[in-house]
Design an enzyme around this catalytic site. Structure first.
Site, PDB file in Angstrom:
ATOM      1  N   LYS A  14       0.823  -1.216   0.000  1.00 10.96           N
ATOM      2  CA  LYS A  14       0.000   0.000   0.000  1.00 10.96           C
ATOM      3  C   LYS A  14       0.854   1.262   0.000  1.00 10.96           C
ATOM      4  CE  LYS A  14      -2.065  -0.824   3.927  1.00 10.96           C
ATOM      5  NZ  LYS A  14      -1.652  -2.139   4.380  1.00 10.96           N
ATOM      6  N   ARG A  89      -9.935   1.355   8.823  1.00 12.99           N
ATOM      7  CA  ARG A  89      -9.643  -0.065   9.007  1.00 12.99           C
ATOM      8  C   ARG A  89     -10.733  -0.789   9.770  1.00 12.99           C
ATOM      9  NH1 ARG A  89      -3.501   0.554   8.808  1.00 12.99           N
ATOM     10  NH2 ARG A  89      -2.769  -1.568   8.769  1.00 12.99           N
ATOM     11  N   ARG A 128      11.124  -7.507   4.536  1.00 19.71           N
ATOM     12  CA  ARG A 128      11.138  -6.096   4.914  1.00 19.71           C
ATOM     13  C   ARG A 128      11.688  -5.922   6.331  1.00 19.71           C
ATOM     14  NH1 ARG A 128       5.535  -2.858   4.925  1.00 19.71           N
ATOM     15  NH2 ARG A 128       5.262  -3.677   7.016  1.00 19.71           N
ATOM     16  N   ARG A 134      11.283  -2.696  11.460  1.00 20.73           N
ATOM     17  CA  ARG A 134      10.037  -2.299  12.105  1.00 20.73           C
ATOM     18  C   ARG A 134       9.774  -3.266  13.234  1.00 20.73           C
ATOM     19  NH1 ARG A 134       5.033  -0.778   8.195  1.00 20.73           N
ATOM     20  NH2 ARG A 134       3.956  -2.048   9.745  1.00 20.73           N
ATOM     21  N   ARG A 145      -1.299  -9.417  12.719  1.00 21.62           N
ATOM     22  CA  ARG A 145      -1.792  -8.301  11.909  1.00 21.62           C
ATOM     23  C   ARG A 145      -2.658  -8.820  10.763  1.00 21.62           C
ATOM     24  NH1 ARG A 145       3.792  -6.289  10.761  1.00 21.62           N
ATOM     25  NH2 ARG A 145       2.935  -5.093   9.036  1.00 21.62           N
TER      26      ARG A 145
HETATM   27  P1  ADP Z   1       0.532  -2.680   7.803  1.00 24.81           P
HETATM   28  O1  ADP Z   1      -0.668  -2.400   6.968  1.00 24.81           O
HETATM   29  O2  ADP Z   1       1.669  -3.246   7.014  1.00 24.81           O
HETATM   30  O3  ADP Z   1       0.236  -3.514   9.015  1.00 24.81           O
HETATM   31  P2  ADP Z   1       0.660   0.130   8.694  1.00 24.81           P
HETATM   32  O4  ADP Z   1       1.898   0.965   8.671  1.00 24.81           O
HETATM   33  O5  ADP Z   1      -0.451   0.567   7.805  1.00 24.81           O
HETATM   34  O6  ADP Z   1       1.149  -1.334   8.346  1.00 24.81           O
HETATM   35  O7  ADP Z   1       0.098   0.041  10.192  1.00 24.81           O
HETATM   36  C1  ADP Z   1       0.926  -0.357  11.263  1.00 24.81           C
HETATM   37  C2  ADP Z   1       0.145  -0.372  12.578  1.00 24.81           C
HETATM   38  O8  ADP Z   1      -0.329   0.962  12.863  1.00 24.81           O
HETATM   39  C3  ADP Z   1      -1.094  -1.237  12.625  1.00 24.81           C
HETATM   40  O9  ADP Z   1      -0.799  -2.590  12.903  1.00 24.81           O
HETATM   41  C4  ADP Z   1      -1.881  -0.570  13.771  1.00 24.81           C
HETATM   42  O10 ADP Z   1      -1.349  -0.897  15.023  1.00 24.81           O
HETATM   43  C5  ADP Z   1      -1.609   0.909  13.540  1.00 24.81           C
HETATM   44  N1  ADP Z   1      -2.627   1.523  12.647  1.00 24.81           N
HETATM   45  C6  ADP Z   1      -2.407   2.039  11.408  1.00 24.81           C
HETATM   46  N2  ADP Z   1      -3.552   2.517  10.866  1.00 24.81           N
HETATM   47  C7  ADP Z   1      -4.530   2.288  11.796  1.00 24.81           C
HETATM   48  C8  ADP Z   1      -5.932   2.517  11.837  1.00 24.81           C
HETATM   49  N3  ADP Z   1      -6.585   3.086  10.804  1.00 24.81           N
HETATM   50  N4  ADP Z   1      -6.609   2.155  12.959  1.00 24.81           N
HETATM   51  C9  ADP Z   1      -5.990   1.602  13.982  1.00 24.81           C
HETATM   52  N5  ADP Z   1      -4.669   1.325  14.015  1.00 24.81           N
HETATM   53  C10 ADP Z   1      -3.939   1.657  12.939  1.00 24.81           C
END
Ligand code: ADP
Length: 190
Positions: A14, A89, A128, A134, A145
């Site tokens: 993404k 989400r 990654r 990370r 996740r």
């Molecule tokens: P990925 O999609 O690869 O898991 P992201 O960088 O999009 O990685 O998100 C990492 C973390 O940030 C998520 O696992 C969550 O803990 C938090 N997070 C990101 N966006 C949201 C959201 N819209 N609502 C709640 N938590 C979020």
């Protein structure tokens, strides 16, 4: 004007595609994950709270996330459009986003969903992890996740499909392959 959203499971690419699309449209790419990680790095109060969730692969509570996004979307650089990456989400976040946008006479135009085979996703994320360090890219947290995505976020696809604004793209293959597919579906000429 472009009010866009990109969705897909962890590891779908993404962030990479979001940056490319946003640059093309001259709009900001807004990644809630990146915003949370910046808060964690800078040691803000929000960062201290968010870290607990990020490190476990859980979602940060909706009220915190919704307020953060509302503030971000009110900034002047979003006047000409935006691309949200990683938000909404949950179904509550979908409703919150509708409200935030309606208050300023805005609405989503297109939702791009990236689809990738689950085993390919784990392989990409493990790779990654060794490059980006990370804290949530360990095998256990990655699986968590993915589970949370399937339970809480995948149902959003049906909602946006019902609204007639969902475009599903094959996210397998190289970054350039996927970019080409995304651009074609959005009518972007490269
Ligand atoms: P990925 O999609 O690869 O898991 P992201 O960088 O999009 O990685 O998100 C990492 C973390 O940030 C998520 O696992 C969550 O803990 C938090 N997070 C990101 N966006 C949201 C959201 N819209 N609502 C709640 N938590 C979020």
């Amino acid at each position: 004007m472009s009010h866009l959203l990109i969705m897909g499971p962890p590891g779908a690419g993404k962030g990479t595609q979001a940056t490319a699309i946003a640059t093309h449209h001259g709009i900001p790419a807004i990644s809630t994950g990146d915003i949370f990680r910046t808060h964690v790095r800078e040691g803000t109060t929000l960062g201290t709270v968010a870290r607990e969730y990020l490190d476990r692969g859980e979602y940060v509570p909706d009220t915190i996330t919704n307020d953060m996004v509302a503030e971000r979307l009110s900034r002047p650089d979003c006047v000409g459009g935006f691309l949200l990456d990683g938000y909404p989400r949950t179904l509550d976040q979908v409703v919150a986003l509708d409200t935030i946008l309606a208050e300023s006479d805005r609405a989503l135009d297109t939702v791009v969903a990236l689809k990738v085979d689950p085993e390919e996703l784990v392989r990409r994320l493990v790779r990654r992890a060794s490059v980006q360090r990370r804290t949530d890219d360990t095998v256990d947290v990655i699986r968590r996740r993915q589970h949370v995505y399937a339970e809480e976020t995948a149902p959003l696809l049906a909602e946006y499909d019902a609204r007639g604004i969902l475009v599903t793209i094959d996210g397998s293959g190289s970054v350039d392959d996927v970019s080409a597919r995304v651009c074609e579906s959005l009518g972007i000429r490269v």
